[in-house]
Design an enzyme around this catalytic site. Sequence first.
Site, PDB file in Angstrom:
ATOM      1  N   CYS A   4       0.865  -1.181   0.000  1.00  0.00           N
ATOM      2  CA  CYS A   4       0.000   0.000   0.000  1.00  0.00           C
ATOM      3  C   CYS A   4       0.903   1.234   0.000  1.00  0.00           C
ATOM      4  CB  CYS A   4      -0.921   0.023   1.203  1.00  0.00           C
ATOM      5  SG  CYS A   4      -1.816   1.585   1.343  1.00  0.00           S
ATOM      6  N   CYS A   7       0.468   3.494   3.062  1.00  0.00           N
ATOM      7  CA  CYS A   7       1.110   2.932   4.255  1.00  0.00           C
ATOM      8  C   CYS A   7       2.607   3.206   4.204  1.00  0.00           C
ATOM      9  CB  CYS A   7       0.851   1.433   4.353  1.00  0.00           C
ATOM     10  SG  CYS A   7      -0.784   0.990   4.984  1.00  0.00           S
ATOM     11  N   ASP A  30      -0.049  16.320  -2.584  1.00  0.00           N
ATOM     12  CA  ASP A  30      -0.311  15.370  -3.663  1.00  0.00           C
ATOM     13  C   ASP A  30       0.796  15.473  -4.713  1.00  0.00           C
ATOM     14  OD1 ASP A  30      -3.170  13.848  -4.680  1.00  0.00           O
ATOM     15  OD2 ASP A  30      -1.604  14.206  -6.182  1.00  0.00           O
ATOM     16  N   HIS A  46      -3.967   1.491   8.223  1.00  0.00           N
ATOM     17  CA  HIS A  46      -4.607   1.188   6.950  1.00  0.00           C
ATOM     18  C   HIS A  46      -6.104   0.958   7.121  1.00  0.00           C
ATOM     19  CE1 HIS A  46      -4.734  -0.100   2.731  1.00  0.00           C
ATOM     20  NE2 HIS A  46      -5.706  -0.894   3.152  1.00  0.00           N
ATOM     21  N   ASN A  88     -12.784  10.355  -2.456  1.00  0.00           N
ATOM     22  CA  ASN A  88     -13.212   9.418  -3.496  1.00  0.00           C
ATOM     23  C   ASN A  88     -13.279   8.028  -2.865  1.00  0.00           C
ATOM     24  OD1 ASN A  88     -13.183  11.444  -5.477  1.00  0.00           O
ATOM     25  ND2 ASN A  88     -10.985  11.174  -5.807  1.00  0.00           N
ATOM     26  N   GLY A  94     -14.035   6.872  -8.061  1.00  0.00           N
ATOM     27  CA  GLY A  94     -12.773   7.383  -8.597  1.00  0.00           C
ATOM     28  C   GLY A  94     -11.587   7.196  -7.670  1.00  0.00           C
ATOM     29  N   HIS A  99      -6.395   3.309   0.241  1.00  0.00           N
ATOM     30  CA  HIS A  99      -6.104   3.648   1.646  1.00  0.00           C
ATOM     31  C   HIS A  99      -6.825   4.976   1.861  1.00  0.00           C
ATOM     32  CE1 HIS A  99      -2.928   3.992   5.090  1.00  0.00           C
ATOM     33  NE2 HIS A  99      -3.733   5.054   5.193  1.00  0.00           N
ATOM     34  N   HIS A 101      -8.245   8.420   2.224  1.00  0.00           N
ATOM     35  CA  HIS A 101      -7.592   9.731   2.173  1.00  0.00           C
ATOM     36  C   HIS A 101      -8.607  10.805   1.863  1.00  0.00           C
ATOM     37  CE1 HIS A 101      -7.286   7.817  -1.806  1.00  0.00           C
ATOM     38  NE2 HIS A 101      -7.405   9.022  -2.329  1.00  0.00           N
ATOM     39  N   HIS A 103      -8.799  14.465   0.182  1.00  0.00           N
ATOM     40  CA  HIS A 103      -8.128  15.524  -0.574  1.00  0.00           C
ATOM     41  C   HIS A 103      -8.567  16.866   0.008  1.00  0.00           C
ATOM     42  CE1 HIS A 103      -7.144  12.992  -4.262  1.00  0.00           C
ATOM     43  NE2 HIS A 103      -8.129  12.262  -3.753  1.00  0.00           N
TER      44      HIS A 103
HETATM   45  P1  5GP Z   1      -7.631   9.023  -5.440  1.00  0.00           P
HETATM   46  O1  5GP Z   1      -7.628   9.000  -6.941  1.00  0.00           O
HETATM   47  O2  5GP Z   1      -7.461   7.628  -4.882  1.00  0.00           O
HETATM   48  O3  5GP Z   1      -8.776   9.763  -4.829  1.00  0.00           O
HETATM   49  O4  5GP Z   1      -6.374   9.880  -5.026  1.00  0.00           O
HETATM   50  C1  5GP Z   1      -5.078   9.365  -4.991  1.00  0.00           C
HETATM   51  C2  5GP Z   1      -4.147  10.550  -5.041  1.00  0.00           C
HETATM   52  O5  5GP Z   1      -2.883  10.122  -4.614  1.00  0.00           O
HETATM   53  C3  5GP Z   1      -3.979  11.156  -6.443  1.00  0.00           C
HETATM   54  O6  5GP Z   1      -4.358  12.523  -6.415  1.00  0.00           O
HETATM   55  C4  5GP Z   1      -2.497  10.971  -6.723  1.00  0.00           C
HETATM   56  O7  5GP Z   1      -1.928  12.058  -7.405  1.00  0.00           O
HETATM   57  C5  5GP Z   1      -1.896  10.798  -5.341  1.00  0.00           C
HETATM   58  N1  5GP Z   1      -0.715   9.970  -5.270  1.00  0.00           N
HETATM   59  C6  5GP Z   1      -0.562   8.720  -5.809  1.00  0.00           C
HETATM   60  N2  5GP Z   1       0.655   8.240  -5.515  1.00  0.00           N
HETATM   61  C7  5GP Z   1       1.272   9.189  -4.759  1.00  0.00           C
HETATM   62  C8  5GP Z   1       2.570   9.258  -4.149  1.00  0.00           C
HETATM   63  O8  5GP Z   1       3.395   8.354  -4.229  1.00  0.00           O
HETATM   64  N3  5GP Z   1       2.864  10.398  -3.467  1.00  0.00           N
HETATM   65  C9  5GP Z   1       1.972  11.428  -3.346  1.00  0.00           C
HETATM   66  N4  5GP Z   1       2.366  12.497  -2.655  1.00  0.00           N
HETATM   67  N5  5GP Z   1       0.752  11.381  -3.911  1.00  0.00           N
HETATM   68  C10 5GP Z   1       0.402  10.284  -4.607  1.00  0.00           C
HETATM   69 ZN    ZN Z   2      -2.439   1.549   3.473  1.00  0.00          ZN
END
Ligand code: 5GP
Ligand code: ZN
Length: 115
Positions: A4, A7, A30, A46, A88, A94, A99, A101, A103
């Site tokens: 993950c 994680c 991000d 997690h 999301n 989306g 894990h 999160h 935004h």
């Molecule tokens: P989701 O699409 O799951 O709502 O958001 C995942 C977010 O994680 C995306 O905006 C993506 O840019 C960000 N993200 C993915 N991998 C990494 C990473 O390794 N480091 C950081 N800082 N952000 C990440």
């Molecule tokens: Zn995780």
Amino acid sequence: MADCIFCKIANKEIPSSVVYEDEQVIAFKDLEPQAPVHVLVIPKRHIESVAALTADDKALAGHILCEVIPQIAKEQNLDKKGFRVVANTGDEGGQTVKHLHFHVLGGRSMQWPPG
Ligand code: 5GP
Ligand code: ZN
């Protein structure tokens, strides 16, 4: 949880630009910001998504929503102008990283409805 990415960020196995951290929560910028301010707030433990939260997570969820996010919004100068909090959830929601999160997006006008 093994494999993950968030994680690994929480454990500092993968570097990130941390803007907030305490025992339970870490927030970092991000990698592909969609707004001038784009911070991800995650529990260190997690949890897959909002859909996986239970009554046992009330204190953690309350801490994130009632304390951590408002503090980050203030520090990033978003609290007066406004900002958006997005979680999301699942494939149709989306969610690409499984894990939990939140935004925190700000620094520009947001559109509605989202895509
Ligand atoms: P989701 O699409 O799951 O709502 O958001 C995942 C977010 O994680 C995306 O905006 C993506 O840019 C960000 N993200 C993915 N991998 C990494 C990473 O390794 N480091 C950081 N800082 N952000 C990440
Ligand atoms: Zn995780």
